[in-house]
Design a protein around this motif. Structure first.
Motif, PDB file in Angstrom:
ATOM      1  N   HIS A  74       0.924  -1.243  -0.003  1.00  0.00           N
ATOM      2  CA  HIS A  74      -0.073   0.009   0.065  1.00  0.00           C
ATOM      3  C   HIS A  74       0.973   1.359  -0.065  1.00  0.00           C
ATOM      4  N   TYR A  75       0.732   2.056  -0.894  1.00  0.00           N
ATOM      5  CA  TYR A  75       1.421   3.414  -1.180  1.00  0.00           C
ATOM      6  C   TYR A  75       0.511   4.657  -0.770  1.00  0.00           C
ATOM      7  N   SER A  76       0.825   5.413   0.176  1.00  0.00           N
ATOM      8  CA  SER A  76       0.262   6.688   0.285  1.00  0.00           C
ATOM      9  C   SER A  76      -0.012   7.642  -0.945  1.00  0.00           C
ATOM     10  N   LEU A  77      -0.949   8.020  -1.170  1.00  0.00           N
ATOM     11  CA  LEU A  77      -1.254   9.015  -2.454  1.00  0.00           C
ATOM     12  C   LEU A  77      -0.674  10.231  -2.113  1.00  0.00           C
ATOM     13  N   THR A  78      -0.529  10.596  -0.998  1.00  0.00           N
ATOM     14  CA  THR A  78       0.126  12.120  -0.615  1.00  0.00           C
ATOM     15  C   THR A  78       1.618  11.961  -0.663  1.00  0.00           C
ATOM     16  N   THR A  79       2.332  10.773   0.148  1.00  0.00           N
ATOM     17  CA  THR A  79       3.765  10.732   0.248  1.00  0.00           C
ATOM     18  C   THR A  79       4.240   9.893  -0.622  1.00  0.00           C
ATOM     19  N   GLY A  80       3.546   8.982  -1.122  1.00  0.00           N
ATOM     20  CA  GLY A  80       4.168   7.816  -1.667  1.00  0.00           C
ATOM     21  C   GLY A  80       4.970   6.696  -1.119  1.00  0.00           C
ATOM     22  N   VAL A  81       4.926   6.879   0.116  1.00  0.00           N
ATOM     23  CA  VAL A  81       5.454   6.106   1.162  1.00  0.00           C
ATOM     24  C   VAL A  81       4.886   4.711   1.116  1.00  0.00           C
ATOM     25  N   CYS A  82       5.444   3.508   1.118  1.00  0.00           N
ATOM     26  CA  CYS A  82       4.848   2.125   1.212  1.00  0.00           C
ATOM     27  C   CYS A  82       4.682   1.956   2.770  1.00  0.00           C
ATOM     28  N   LEU A  83       3.381   1.580   3.196  1.00  0.00           N
ATOM     29  CA  LEU A  83       2.968   1.483   4.489  1.00  0.00           C
ATOM     30  C   LEU A  83       3.549   0.360   5.338  1.00  0.00           C
ATOM     31  N   GLU A  84       3.759  -0.806   4.278  1.00  0.00           N
ATOM     32  CA  GLU A  84       4.700  -2.071   4.755  1.00  0.00           C
ATOM     33  C   GLU A  84       5.960  -1.964   4.877  1.00  0.00           C
ATOM     34  N   ASP A  85       6.707  -1.178   3.973  1.00  0.00           N
ATOM     35  CA  ASP A  85       8.128  -0.767   4.009  1.00  0.00           C
ATOM     36  C   ASP A  85       8.405   0.500   3.562  1.00  0.00           C
ATOM     37  N   PRO A  86       8.660   1.275   4.634  1.00  0.00           N
ATOM     38  CA  PRO A  86       8.674   2.770   4.299  1.00  0.00           C
ATOM     39  C   PRO A  86      10.058   3.024   3.570  1.00  0.00           C
ATOM     40  N   GLN A  87      10.791   1.959   3.313  1.00  0.00           N
ATOM     41  CA  GLN A  87      11.886   2.330   2.428  1.00  0.00           C
ATOM     42  C   GLN A  87      11.680   2.333   0.951  1.00  0.00           C
ATOM     43  N   LEU A  88      10.305   1.898   0.691  1.00  0.00           N
ATOM     44  CA  LEU A  88       9.735   1.913  -0.888  1.00  0.00           C
ATOM     45  C   LEU A  88       8.927   3.071  -0.959  1.00  0.00           C
ATOM     46  N   VAL A  89       9.347   3.986  -1.888  1.00  0.00           N
ATOM     47  CA  VAL A  89       8.783   5.078  -2.066  1.00  0.00           C
ATOM     48  C   VAL A  89       8.472   5.453  -3.500  1.00  0.00           C
ATOM     49  N   ALA A  90       7.018   5.608  -4.102  1.00  0.00           N
ATOM     50  CA  ALA A  90       6.451   5.895  -5.230  1.00  0.00           C
ATOM     51  C   ALA A  90       6.425   7.516  -5.239  1.00  0.00           C
ATOM     52  N   SER A  91       7.276   7.947  -5.759  1.00  0.00           N
ATOM     53  CA  SER A  91       7.571   9.619  -5.507  1.00  0.00           C
ATOM     54  C   SER A  91       6.186  10.137  -5.877  1.00  0.00           C
ATOM     55  N   PRO A  92       5.610  11.253  -5.141  1.00  0.00           N
ATOM     56  CA  PRO A  92       4.305  12.126  -5.321  1.00  0.00           C
ATOM     57  C   PRO A  92       4.766  13.098  -6.433  1.00  0.00           C
ATOM     58  N   PHE A  93       3.677  13.497  -7.178  1.00  0.00           N
ATOM     59  CA  PHE A  93       4.148  14.573  -8.215  1.00  0.00           C
ATOM     60  C   PHE A  93       3.003  15.671  -7.896  1.00  0.00           C
ATOM     61  N   ALA A  94       3.307  17.036  -7.854  1.00  0.00           N
ATOM     62  CA  ALA A  94       2.108  17.941  -7.656  1.00  0.00           C
ATOM     63  C   ALA A  94       1.104  17.808  -8.677  1.00  0.00           C
ATOM     64  N   ILE A  95       0.022  18.136  -8.683  1.00  0.00           N
ATOM     65  CA  ILE A  95      -1.238  17.883  -9.456  1.00  0.00           C
ATOM     66  C   ILE A  95      -2.152  19.124  -9.330  1.00  0.00           C
ATOM     67  N   LYS A  96      -2.701  19.599 -10.436  1.00  0.00           N
ATOM     68  CA  LYS A  96      -3.856  20.660 -10.289  1.00  0.00           C
ATOM     69  C   LYS A  96      -4.585  20.741 -11.478  1.00  0.00           C
ATOM     70  N   THR A  97      -5.691  21.418 -11.405  1.00  0.00           N
ATOM     71  CA  THR A  97      -6.574  21.786 -12.498  1.00  0.00           C
ATOM     72  C   THR A  97      -6.814  23.031 -12.765  1.00  0.00           C
ATOM     73  N   GLU A  98      -6.740  23.603 -13.957  1.00  0.00           N
ATOM     74  CA  GLU A  98      -6.997  25.140 -14.397  1.00  0.00           C
ATOM     75  C   GLU A  98      -7.846  24.942 -15.690  1.00  0.00           C
ATOM     76  N   GLN A  99      -8.803  25.852 -15.416  1.00  0.00           N
ATOM     77  CA  GLN A  99      -9.894  25.930 -16.634  1.00  0.00           C
ATOM     78  C   GLN A  99     -10.143  24.524 -17.280  1.00  0.00           C
ATOM     79  N   GLY A 100     -10.528  23.549 -16.501  1.00  0.00           N
ATOM     80  CA  GLY A 100     -10.984  21.999 -16.880  1.00  0.00           C
ATOM     81  C   GLY A 100      -9.965  21.430 -17.391  1.00  0.00           C
ATOM     82  N   GLN A 101      -8.460  21.725 -17.191  1.00  0.00           N
ATOM     83  CA  GLN A 101      -7.543  20.955 -17.697  1.00  0.00           C
ATOM     84  C   GLN A 101      -6.698  20.217 -16.588  1.00  0.00           C
TER      85      GLN A 101
END
Length: 108
Positions: A74-101
């Motif tokens: 399980h990877y946190s959607l905010t931090t990317g850190v794996c709950l079972e093994d904190p050494q595993l990280v799926a790097s998070p990216f900043a995301i936004k919407t503007e004018q429907g994009q």
């Protein structure tokens, strides 16, 4: 770093993920409706396989997570850190919407 236009907000299915190519990286984007949009690296750090966008969304101890389809880490959607093994990280990216994009911040 620059914001990359990924898609139209209306084209994102709710409650699941999609994979997008952002400046040479596979990114998993999740549309969780009222909980917002999230983006993390699509590569599962435990296996090296690009598939996190196909994982199941869940909430564990108040954290929104994605469960990897292979070994169910399980990877946190905010931090990317794996709950079972904190050494595993799926790097998070900043995301936004503007004018429907939908835009994802590409990392250098």
């Amino acid at each position: 770093m620059s914001w990359i236009n990924v898609c139209n907000e209306e084209s994102l299915p709710q409650g699941t993920g999609i994979a997008a190519w952002v400046a040479g990286k596979a990114v998993a984007i999740f549309n969780l409706g009222k909980h917002g949009l999230y983006a993390i690296d699509n590569i599962d750090p435990a296996t090296g396989v690009s598939l996190l966008a196909r994982g199941l969304i869940c909430e564990i101890e108040g954290q929104l997570c994605v469960a990897s389809p292979l070994y169910k880490q399980h990877y946190s959607l905010t931090t990317g850190v794996c709950l079972e093994d904190p050494q595993l990280v799926a790097s998070p990216f900043a995301i936004k919407t503007e004018q429907g994009q939908v835009f994802v911040l590409a990392k250098a």
